[in-house]
Design a protein around this motif. Sequence first.
Motif, PDB file in Angstrom:
ATOM      1  N   ARG A 197      -2.913  10.681   3.277  1.00  0.00           N
ATOM      2  CA  ARG A 197      -3.150  11.937   4.068  1.00  0.00           C
ATOM      3  C   ARG A 197      -2.629  12.016   5.375  1.00  0.00           C
ATOM      4  N   VAL A 198      -2.703  10.808   6.044  1.00  0.00           N
ATOM      5  CA  VAL A 198      -2.078  10.623   7.518  1.00  0.00           C
ATOM      6  C   VAL A 198      -0.599  10.901   7.576  1.00  0.00           C
ATOM      7  N   GLY A 199       0.135  10.395   6.701  1.00  0.00           N
ATOM      8  CA  GLY A 199       1.607  10.569   6.497  1.00  0.00           C
ATOM      9  C   GLY A 199       2.141  11.768   6.234  1.00  0.00           C
ATOM     10  N   GLN A 200       1.277  12.613   5.321  1.00  0.00           N
ATOM     11  CA  GLN A 200       1.872  13.804   5.163  1.00  0.00           C
ATOM     12  C   GLN A 200       1.423  14.900   5.838  1.00  0.00           C
ATOM     13  N   ASP A 201       0.619  14.491   7.300  1.00  0.00           N
ATOM     14  CA  ASP A 201       0.385  15.703   7.809  1.00  0.00           C
ATOM     15  C   ASP A 201       1.272  15.997   9.077  1.00  0.00           C
ATOM     16  N   PRO A 202       1.738  17.054   9.048  1.00  0.00           N
ATOM     17  CA  PRO A 202       2.913  17.398   9.741  1.00  0.00           C
ATOM     18  C   PRO A 202       2.933  16.968  11.407  1.00  0.00           C
ATOM     19  N   SER A 203       1.955  16.858  11.865  1.00  0.00           N
ATOM     20  CA  SER A 203       1.227  16.674  12.990  1.00  0.00           C
ATOM     21  C   SER A 203       1.838  15.135  13.455  1.00  0.00           C
ATOM     22  N   PHE A 204       1.509  14.235  12.393  1.00  0.00           N
ATOM     23  CA  PHE A 204       1.853  12.818  12.584  1.00  0.00           C
ATOM     24  C   PHE A 204       3.343  12.601  12.515  1.00  0.00           C
ATOM     25  N   GLY A 205       4.131  13.396  11.603  1.00  0.00           N
ATOM     26  CA  GLY A 205       5.452  13.125  11.701  1.00  0.00           C
ATOM     27  C   GLY A 205       6.209  13.567  12.938  1.00  0.00           C
ATOM     28  N   GLN A 206       5.518  14.767  13.568  1.00  0.00           N
ATOM     29  CA  GLN A 206       5.955  15.352  14.952  1.00  0.00           C
ATOM     30  C   GLN A 206       5.811  14.015  15.930  1.00  0.00           C
ATOM     31  N   ALA A 207       4.823  13.571  15.822  1.00  0.00           N
ATOM     32  CA  ALA A 207       4.316  12.417  16.863  1.00  0.00           C
ATOM     33  C   ALA A 207       5.163  11.277  16.874  1.00  0.00           C
ATOM     34  N   GLY A 262      11.673   7.706  17.195  1.00  0.00           N
ATOM     35  CA  GLY A 262      12.884   7.577  16.480  1.00  0.00           C
ATOM     36  C   GLY A 262      12.418   7.294  14.867  1.00  0.00           C
ATOM     37  N   TYR A 263      11.342   7.621  14.451  1.00  0.00           N
ATOM     38  CA  TYR A 263      10.743   7.513  13.013  1.00  0.00           C
ATOM     39  C   TYR A 263      10.747   8.810  12.587  1.00  0.00           C
ATOM     40  N   ASP A 264      11.039   8.757  10.955  1.00  0.00           N
ATOM     41  CA  ASP A 264      10.664  10.043  10.301  1.00  0.00           C
ATOM     42  C   ASP A 264       9.129   9.304   9.493  1.00  0.00           C
ATOM     43  N   ALA A 265       8.354  10.205   9.329  1.00  0.00           N
ATOM     44  CA  ALA A 265       7.117   9.807   8.594  1.00  0.00           C
ATOM     45  C   ALA A 265       7.389   9.761   7.012  1.00  0.00           C
ATOM     46  N   VAL A 266       7.549   8.673   6.434  1.00  0.00           N
ATOM     47  CA  VAL A 266       7.674   8.662   4.824  1.00  0.00           C
ATOM     48  C   VAL A 266       6.427   7.968   4.193  1.00  0.00           C
ATOM     49  N   VAL A 267       5.906   8.515   3.299  1.00  0.00           N
ATOM     50  CA  VAL A 267       4.689   7.703   2.352  1.00  0.00           C
ATOM     51  C   VAL A 267       5.167   7.683   1.014  1.00  0.00           C
ATOM     52  N   SER A 268       4.637   6.559   0.268  1.00  0.00           N
ATOM     53  CA  SER A 268       5.118   6.401  -0.917  1.00  0.00           C
ATOM     54  C   SER A 268       4.162   7.462  -1.993  1.00  0.00           C
ATOM     55  N   ILE A 319       0.849  -1.195   0.106  1.00  0.00           N
ATOM     56  CA  ILE A 319       0.060   0.115  -0.004  1.00  0.00           C
ATOM     57  C   ILE A 319       0.838   1.264  -0.055  1.00  0.00           C
ATOM     58  N   SER A 320       1.676   1.200   1.165  1.00  0.00           N
ATOM     59  CA  SER A 320       2.368   2.506   1.262  1.00  0.00           C
ATOM     60  C   SER A 320       3.505   2.305   2.288  1.00  0.00           C
ATOM     61  N   GLN A 321       4.825   3.080   2.101  1.00  0.00           N
ATOM     62  CA  GLN A 321       5.618   3.338   3.150  1.00  0.00           C
ATOM     63  C   GLN A 321       4.984   4.167   4.257  1.00  0.00           C
ATOM     64  N   ILE A 322       5.515   3.941   5.504  1.00  0.00           N
ATOM     65  CA  ILE A 322       4.834   4.742   6.375  1.00  0.00           C
ATOM     66  C   ILE A 322       5.806   5.383   7.273  1.00  0.00           C
ATOM     67  N   SER A 323       7.274   4.735   7.377  1.00  0.00           N
ATOM     68  CA  SER A 323       8.321   5.182   8.143  1.00  0.00           C
ATOM     69  C   SER A 323       9.423   4.862   7.997  1.00  0.00           C
ATOM     70  N   ASP A 324      10.595   5.722   8.203  1.00  0.00           N
ATOM     71  CA  ASP A 324      11.861   5.454   7.979  1.00  0.00           C
ATOM     72  C   ASP A 324      12.590   5.598   9.231  1.00  0.00           C
ATOM     73  N   SER A 325      13.779   4.794   9.567  1.00  0.00           N
ATOM     74  CA  SER A 325      14.675   5.241  10.644  1.00  0.00           C
ATOM     75  C   SER A 325      15.860   4.633  10.391  1.00  0.00           C
ATOM     76  N   ALA A 326      16.658   4.603  11.510  1.00  0.00           N
ATOM     77  CA  ALA A 326      18.089   3.816  11.535  1.00  0.00           C
ATOM     78  C   ALA A 326      18.067   3.364  13.064  1.00  0.00           C
ATOM     79  N   VAL A 327      19.119   2.490  13.258  1.00  0.00           N
ATOM     80  CA  VAL A 327      19.379   2.094  14.578  1.00  0.00           C
ATOM     81  C   VAL A 327      20.654   2.637  15.021  1.00  0.00           C
ATOM     82  N   VAL A 328      20.766   2.816  16.327  1.00  0.00           N
ATOM     83  CA  VAL A 328      21.935   3.443  17.027  1.00  0.00           C
ATOM     84  C   VAL A 328      22.679   2.468  17.926  1.00  0.00           C
ATOM     85  N   LEU A 329      23.783   2.544  17.869  1.00  0.00           N
ATOM     86  CA  LEU A 329      24.773   1.599  18.705  1.00  0.00           C
ATOM     87  C   LEU A 329      25.312   2.715  19.768  1.00  0.00           C
TER      88      LEU A 329
END
Length: 329
Positions: free
Chosen positions: A279-289, A294-300, A118-128
């Motif tokens: 629509r959810v993923g592009q809402d700035p408030s979702f990305g802020q939440a 540790g996630y960035d909101a990313v949609v396809s 359907i769509s990507q929803i988040s992007d992140s990395a891991v920390v050592l």
Amino acid sequence: MANLTAGRRAVLLGALAAPSLAYGQTRRPLRLVVPFPPGGGVDSLGRLLAERLAPLLEGQQVLVENRSGGGGLIGADAVAKGPADGTILGIIGAATLCAAPFIQPTMPFDVTKDFRAISQISDSAVVLAVSGKLAQERGWTDMAALLAWVRANPGGVRVGNAGVGTVTHLALSAINSAAGVELTPVPYRGGAQQAVDLLAGTLEGSVDLPAALLPHIQSGAVKAMGVTSGTRLGLMPQVPALAETPGLAGIDIRSWNVILAPAATPEAEVQRLFTAIRRVGQDPSFGQALRPFGYDAVVSESPAAMTAKIAAETPVWRRLVEVSGAARQ
């Protein structure tokens, strides 16, 4: 006459609204499968998504369903075998889709045939990260110093991770391979226990999503050595990317989550769900939440674009599996 016109208008508007209301009331709830236990980063992501999706799905209820186990395979399988009618979705990670097929002797599903992206929803990395106390005692001022210490003390640094085939395990293996060291992997079922052992000093280090370690990093109890993304994370800009360390320039491992449905889900349902998720993923408030987890909101751009991304990323993850030594024979 004016009152009669207003009354007729109200009746007409009510009739027009009725189909949408009935749609939400009669449609079965949408189950959003999270393939990990409650309380973790993916669970938090799922719950934030669910509460924002429901108002956009014409009143259809959205329920989070935790189906943990198998490094995400059990939850993903529940989605693959679920009803293809727009009543089940899953939040599935890159390692489950792109790495597990090269690790598991048998897979309960076929990534290329049993899902509809359907769509990507988040992007992140891991920390050592390492124990702040040990870092001070042993002079682990940065990643280069830690690697030098490990070369002089083989096996002296045990690093917690989520187990074979997960992004944390693959990232740790990539670090070991690139640097020519042995940060000893120690598998855990969950990040909470890793953090407990790290704080207690029974574990020297941990590889995990930033959210699990951030409070301890901020308190100074834990020292972040680096993040696996090729560049620094906006969430913790003070923490170097591992790629900044000599010998680790090629480290660029990001963990993303995608929303999947069963393969036979009708196109109309796919587009309905994609539109709402976008629509959810592009809402700035979702990305802020999402940021504290540790996630960035990313949609396809489209479901087809997400399908193409999975295909393009699979060889990259296969190489990580090969480097880790976990590839099936």
